[in-house]
Design a protein around this motif. Structure first.
Motif, PDB file in Angstrom:
ATOM      1  N   LEU A 103      36.138  14.715  27.040  1.00  0.00           N
ATOM      2  CA  LEU A 103      34.980  14.168  27.054  1.00  0.00           C
ATOM      3  C   LEU A 103      34.802  12.968  25.846  1.00  0.00           C
ATOM      4  CD1 LEU A 103      32.605  16.938  28.052  1.00  0.00           C
ATOM      5  CD2 LEU A 103      33.147  15.343  29.446  1.00  0.00           C
ATOM      6  N   LYS A 104      35.340  13.395  24.853  1.00  0.00           N
ATOM      7  CA  LYS A 104      35.224  12.311  23.793  1.00  0.00           C
ATOM      8  C   LYS A 104      36.278  11.249  23.758  1.00  0.00           C
ATOM      9  CE  LYS A 104      35.925  12.678  18.540  1.00  0.00           C
ATOM     10  NZ  LYS A 104      36.068  13.758  17.663  1.00  0.00           N
ATOM     11  N   ILE A 127      29.974  17.877  33.607  1.00  0.00           N
ATOM     12  CA  ILE A 127      29.516  16.686  33.969  1.00  0.00           C
ATOM     13  C   ILE A 127      28.391  16.955  35.235  1.00  0.00           C
ATOM     14  CG2 ILE A 127      29.895  14.647  35.363  1.00  0.00           C
ATOM     15  CD1 ILE A 127      32.610  14.333  34.102  1.00  0.00           C
ATOM     16  N   THR A 128      28.347  17.902  35.618  1.00  0.00           N
ATOM     17  CA  THR A 128      27.529  18.673  36.690  1.00  0.00           C
ATOM     18  C   THR A 128      25.935  18.830  35.977  1.00  0.00           C
ATOM     19  OG1 THR A 128      28.932  19.365  38.024  1.00  0.00           O
ATOM     20  CG2 THR A 128      26.679  20.209  38.697  1.00  0.00           C
ATOM     21  N   LEU A 129      25.971  19.251  34.857  1.00  0.00           N
ATOM     22  CA  LEU A 129      25.085  19.746  33.945  1.00  0.00           C
ATOM     23  C   LEU A 129      24.181  18.386  33.302  1.00  0.00           C
ATOM     24  CD1 LEU A 129      26.019  22.605  31.542  1.00  0.00           C
ATOM     25  CD2 LEU A 129      24.660  23.062  33.614  1.00  0.00           C
ATOM     26  N   ALA A 130      25.172  17.334  33.235  1.00  0.00           N
ATOM     27  CA  ALA A 130      24.522  16.365  32.579  1.00  0.00           C
ATOM     28  C   ALA A 130      24.025  15.474  33.686  1.00  0.00           C
ATOM     29  CB  ALA A 130      25.945  15.556  31.944  1.00  0.00           C
ATOM     30  N   LYS A 131      24.478  15.681  34.834  1.00  0.00           N
ATOM     31  CA  LYS A 131      23.766  15.009  36.167  1.00  0.00           C
ATOM     32  C   LYS A 131      22.544  15.391  36.244  1.00  0.00           C
ATOM     33  CE  LYS A 131      27.137  13.140  39.491  1.00  0.00           C
ATOM     34  NZ  LYS A 131      27.518  13.801  40.810  1.00  0.00           N
ATOM     35  N   GLY A 139      20.306  16.836  33.838  1.00  0.00           N
ATOM     36  CA  GLY A 139      19.687  16.427  32.714  1.00  0.00           C
ATOM     37  C   GLY A 139      18.521  17.178  32.125  1.00  0.00           C
ATOM     38  N   SER A 140      18.133  17.941  32.667  1.00  0.00           N
ATOM     39  CA  SER A 140      16.875  18.686  32.241  1.00  0.00           C
ATOM     40  C   SER A 140      17.429  19.419  30.746  1.00  0.00           C
ATOM     41  CB  SER A 140      16.276  19.985  32.917  1.00  0.00           C
ATOM     42  OG  SER A 140      17.388  20.641  33.223  1.00  0.00           O
ATOM     43  N   LEU A 141      16.285  19.772  30.055  1.00  0.00           N
ATOM     44  CA  LEU A 141      16.300  20.406  28.743  1.00  0.00           C
ATOM     45  C   LEU A 141      17.309  21.723  28.733  1.00  0.00           C
ATOM     46  CD1 LEU A 141      15.772  20.378  25.770  1.00  0.00           C
ATOM     47  CD2 LEU A 141      13.768  21.588  26.420  1.00  0.00           C
ATOM     48  N   HIS A 142      16.856  22.516  29.817  1.00  0.00           N
ATOM     49  CA  HIS A 142      17.694  23.772  29.902  1.00  0.00           C
ATOM     50  C   HIS A 142      19.091  23.664  30.286  1.00  0.00           C
ATOM     51  CE1 HIS A 142      18.663  27.640  30.808  1.00  0.00           C
ATOM     52  NE2 HIS A 142      18.987  27.577  31.941  1.00  0.00           N
ATOM     53  N   LYS A 143      19.604  22.288  30.731  1.00  0.00           N
ATOM     54  CA  LYS A 143      20.921  22.309  31.222  1.00  0.00           C
ATOM     55  C   LYS A 143      21.519  21.521  29.967  1.00  0.00           C
ATOM     56  CE  LYS A 143      21.021  23.169  35.512  1.00  0.00           C
ATOM     57  NZ  LYS A 143      20.281  24.320  35.623  1.00  0.00           N
ATOM     58  N   ARG A 144      20.658  20.736  29.111  1.00  0.00           N
ATOM     59  CA  ARG A 144      21.248  20.201  27.865  1.00  0.00           C
ATOM     60  C   ARG A 144      21.699  21.380  26.948  1.00  0.00           C
ATOM     61  NH1 ARG A 144      20.410  15.034  25.193  1.00  0.00           N
ATOM     62  NH2 ARG A 144      19.400  14.217  27.138  1.00  0.00           N
ATOM     63  N   ARG A 145      20.848  22.326  26.794  1.00  0.00           N
ATOM     64  CA  ARG A 145      21.079  23.370  25.973  1.00  0.00           C
ATOM     65  C   ARG A 145      22.080  24.149  26.339  1.00  0.00           C
ATOM     66  NH1 ARG A 145      14.912  25.102  24.082  1.00  0.00           N
ATOM     67  NH2 ARG A 145      14.611  23.357  22.554  1.00  0.00           N
ATOM     68  N   GLN A 146      22.443  24.264  27.785  1.00  0.00           N
ATOM     69  CA  GLN A 146      23.685  24.803  28.179  1.00  0.00           C
ATOM     70  C   GLN A 146      24.803  24.357  27.804  1.00  0.00           C
ATOM     71  OE1 GLN A 146      22.470  25.510  32.347  1.00  0.00           O
ATOM     72  NE2 GLN A 146      22.649  27.881  32.155  1.00  0.00           N
ATOM     73  N   ALA A 147      24.788  22.989  27.848  1.00  0.00           N
ATOM     74  CA  ALA A 147      25.915  22.189  27.537  1.00  0.00           C
ATOM     75  C   ALA A 147      26.152  22.128  25.957  1.00  0.00           C
ATOM     76  CB  ALA A 147      25.710  20.665  27.878  1.00  0.00           C
ATOM     77  N   LEU A 148      25.095  22.297  25.397  1.00  0.00           N
ATOM     78  CA  LEU A 148      25.493  22.259  23.871  1.00  0.00           C
ATOM     79  C   LEU A 148      25.967  23.498  23.416  1.00  0.00           C
ATOM     80  CD1 LEU A 148      22.087  20.594  22.558  1.00  0.00           C
ATOM     81  CD2 LEU A 148      24.123  19.978  21.980  1.00  0.00           C
ATOM     82  N   GLY A 149      25.725  24.711  24.303  1.00  0.00           N
ATOM     83  CA  GLY A 149      26.415  25.914  23.948  1.00  0.00           C
ATOM     84  C   GLY A 149      27.911  25.863  24.452  1.00  0.00           C
ATOM     85  N   PHE A 150      28.231  24.996  25.152  1.00  0.00           N
ATOM     86  CA  PHE A 150      29.830  25.034  25.430  1.00  0.00           C
ATOM     87  C   PHE A 150      30.558  24.068  24.717  1.00  0.00           C
ATOM     88  CE2 PHE A 150      32.816  26.450  28.319  1.00  0.00           C
ATOM     89  CZ  PHE A 150      33.588  25.559  28.584  1.00  0.00           C
ATOM     90  N   ILE A 151      29.942  22.928  24.536  1.00  0.00           N
ATOM     91  CA  ILE A 151      30.724  21.693  23.878  1.00  0.00           C
ATOM     92  C   ILE A 151      30.639  21.832  22.431  1.00  0.00           C
ATOM     93  CG2 ILE A 151      30.931  19.276  23.873  1.00  0.00           C
ATOM     94  CD1 ILE A 151      30.366  18.879  26.581  1.00  0.00           C
ATOM     95  N   LEU A 161      26.882  12.265  26.603  1.00  0.00           N
ATOM     96  CA  LEU A 161      27.541  12.484  28.075  1.00  0.00           C
ATOM     97  C   LEU A 161      26.057  12.415  28.760  1.00  0.00           C
ATOM     98  CD1 LEU A 161      29.695  13.633  29.601  1.00  0.00           C
ATOM     99  CD2 LEU A 161      28.770  15.947  29.269  1.00  0.00           C
ATOM    100  N   PHE A 162      25.061  13.022  28.308  1.00  0.00           N
ATOM    101  CA  PHE A 162      23.722  13.064  29.145  1.00  0.00           C
ATOM    102  C   PHE A 162      23.358  11.564  29.178  1.00  0.00           C
ATOM    103  CE2 PHE A 162      21.862  17.343  29.978  1.00  0.00           C
ATOM    104  CZ  PHE A 162      23.202  18.120  29.809  1.00  0.00           C
ATOM    105  N   ALA A 163      23.592  10.635  28.380  1.00  0.00           N
ATOM    106  CA  ALA A 163      22.800   9.431  28.466  1.00  0.00           C
ATOM    107  C   ALA A 163      23.806   8.769  29.421  1.00  0.00           C
ATOM    108  CB  ALA A 163      23.246   8.741  27.146  1.00  0.00           C
ATOM    109  N   GLU A 164      25.241   8.602  29.488  1.00  0.00           N
ATOM    110  CA  GLU A 164      25.707   8.018  30.370  1.00  0.00           C
ATOM    111  C   GLU A 164      26.189   8.262  31.772  1.00  0.00           C
ATOM    112  OE1 GLU A 164      29.300   6.944  28.091  1.00  0.00           O
ATOM    113  OE2 GLU A 164      30.464   8.073  29.439  1.00  0.00           O
ATOM    114  N   VAL A 165      26.186   9.894  32.204  1.00  0.00           N
ATOM    115  CA  VAL A 165      26.668  10.093  33.363  1.00  0.00           C
ATOM    116  C   VAL A 165      25.839   9.892  34.509  1.00  0.00           C
ATOM    117  CG1 VAL A 165      26.425  12.294  34.392  1.00  0.00           C
ATOM    118  CG2 VAL A 165      28.033  12.163  32.511  1.00  0.00           C
ATOM    119  N   PRO A 166      24.565   9.699  34.416  1.00  0.00           N
ATOM    120  CA  PRO A 166      23.996   9.359  35.652  1.00  0.00           C
ATOM    121  C   PRO A 166      24.338   7.948  36.337  1.00  0.00           C
ATOM    122  CG  PRO A 166      22.345  10.168  34.015  1.00  0.00           C
ATOM    123  CD  PRO A 166      23.561  10.091  33.589  1.00  0.00           C
TER     124      PRO A 166
END
Lengths: 175, 202
Positions: B115-116, B138-142, B144-156, B165-170
């Motif tokens: 992703l980087k 990428i599905t989490l970023a699509k 876009g909610s806070l919960h999904k953002r925190r889930q992504a932060l827990g993985f990446i 990612l959350f800014a440009e994926v949509p």
């Protein structure tokens, strides 16, 4: 220097940079001793100087070719804001000869990928006539469009293309 | 279950009385053993239980009952009720020659790097194992909610990448349904002839 365009489709060169074409000429590119084939890895340090580009064909033929080298992944493959970055344009290359025998409109700039693995595409177009010196130079190297350049100079579809990958080399050796 | 063996101190064999007193009371709903043959269980429940404590081999086989050698009885039964096959048939999780914690860390690192940088070169097995996780991010970023953002932060591993990612994926993947990566096979690695591949974001 493959006759088929499949590696170009797989590497998304056809699509990002070029349109689908049928290869009509053969092109060999050498950086030093290393021959460039589709998708091979070349270090930026080996590609700092101009490659030896030869168009195969009968020497006495009168057709002239234009060579363009671009980088569609500038500055980074995940964010290609400056697609495409222009590296080299040579016009009026006679068939069967090296690219040095043509007229270099944009001087060669070696690959310097700042981040990620970049593709560098060398495209060959066939010219209908010799350029009288009227083709306009692009303003800067960034945001070049090969398709637009070909349309402006009525070059049509490309006749050959090859691409290689390059990435930034690690700067200093670890102690 | 081990108690049944230690009461064997004085006598030469096992006596049913000492076994019965030492073991927990027999309940018909014991889930630890599913004896495939119901009629045998009434004859010798105690013996079968003690055998299963010693080894996970099918206790019925060790007693020599011959009419239970069909397919359903060829898997071992571990005492919490799970089935354990000797072969790998149908298992689709790639192990990547690593224990589970290292495997998870490797996949997290590889997806962070992809992703980087947008395109990386690794071995084919790793590239094809990574696809699932990159698509998930990428599905989490699509969403876009806070919960999904925190889930992504827990993985990446790097939070800048999550925010970018959350800014440009949509914009980039808004229309595309799945299949956000592409794998291009390439020449094998020189040191160990490992088959390599480029994996890139489409």
């Amino acid at each position: 220097m493959a006759r088929s365009v499949e590696p170009l489709v797989v590497g998304r060169v056809i699509g990002d940079v070029l349109d689908m074409f049928t290869p009509a000429a053969e092109l060999t590119v050498h950086y030093g001793a290393k021959q460039v084939h589709n998708g091979c890895d070349i270090k930026p340090s080996s590609a700092a100087d101009k490659p030896h580009v030869r168009i195969l064909g009968p020497l006495v033929s009168s057709s002239l070719y234009t060579l363009v080298m671009v980088d569609p992944d500038a500055p980074s493959p995940s964010e290609p804001r400056l697609r495409e970055w222009l590296h080299w344009i040579v016009v009026d290359i006679p068939e069967g000869h090296e690219a040095t025998e043509g007229r270099e409109m944009v001087p060669y700039m070696g690959p310097q990928p700042p981040t990620g693995i970049h593709r560098y595409v060398l495209v060959l177009f066939k010219q209908e006539r010799a350029t009288e010196g009227g083709c306009q130079l692009p303003d800067g190297r960034a945001n070049f469009s090969t398709r637009q350049f070909a349309a402006q100079n009525s070059l049509g579809l490309p006749v050959a293309a090859v691409y290689f990958n390059s990435q930034k080399e690690p700067a200093v050796k670890k102690r | 279950m081990a108690m049944a063996i230690t009461t064997d101190s004085g006598s030469s064999g096992w006596s049913m009385l000492s076994l019965k007193s030492a073991l927990p009371p027999v309940t018909s709903t014991a889930s630890s053993i599913k004896l495939p043959c119901r009629r045998r269980s009434t004859k010798c429940p105690q013996l079968v239980r003690s055998f299963s404590a010693l080894s996970p081999v099918n206790p019925v086989h060790s007693l020599g009952f011959s009419d239970l050698n069909s397919f359903e009885h060829n898997f071992t039964i571990i005492d919490n009720g799970y089935r354990f096959y000797a072969m790998r048939h149908g298992r689709r999780v790639p192990k990547l020659n690593r224990p589970p914690d290292q495997r998870r860390a490797l996949l997290r690192g590889l997806t962070t790097q992809l992703l980087k940088y947008g395109r990386i070169k690794t071995t084919r097995a790793r590239a094809s194992a990574m696809r699932k996780y990159v698509d998930k991010m990428i599905t989490l970023a699509k969403d876009g909610s806070l919960h999904k953002r925190r889930q992504a932060l827990g993985f990446i591993y790097e939070k800048q990448i999550v925010h970018a990612l959350f800014a440009e994926v949509p914009d980039r993947y808004g229309d595309r349904n799945g299949g956000y990566t592409r794998i291009i096979r390439t020449l094998p690695r020189r040191g160990d002839n490992a088959p390599m591949a480029y994996i890139e974001l489409v």
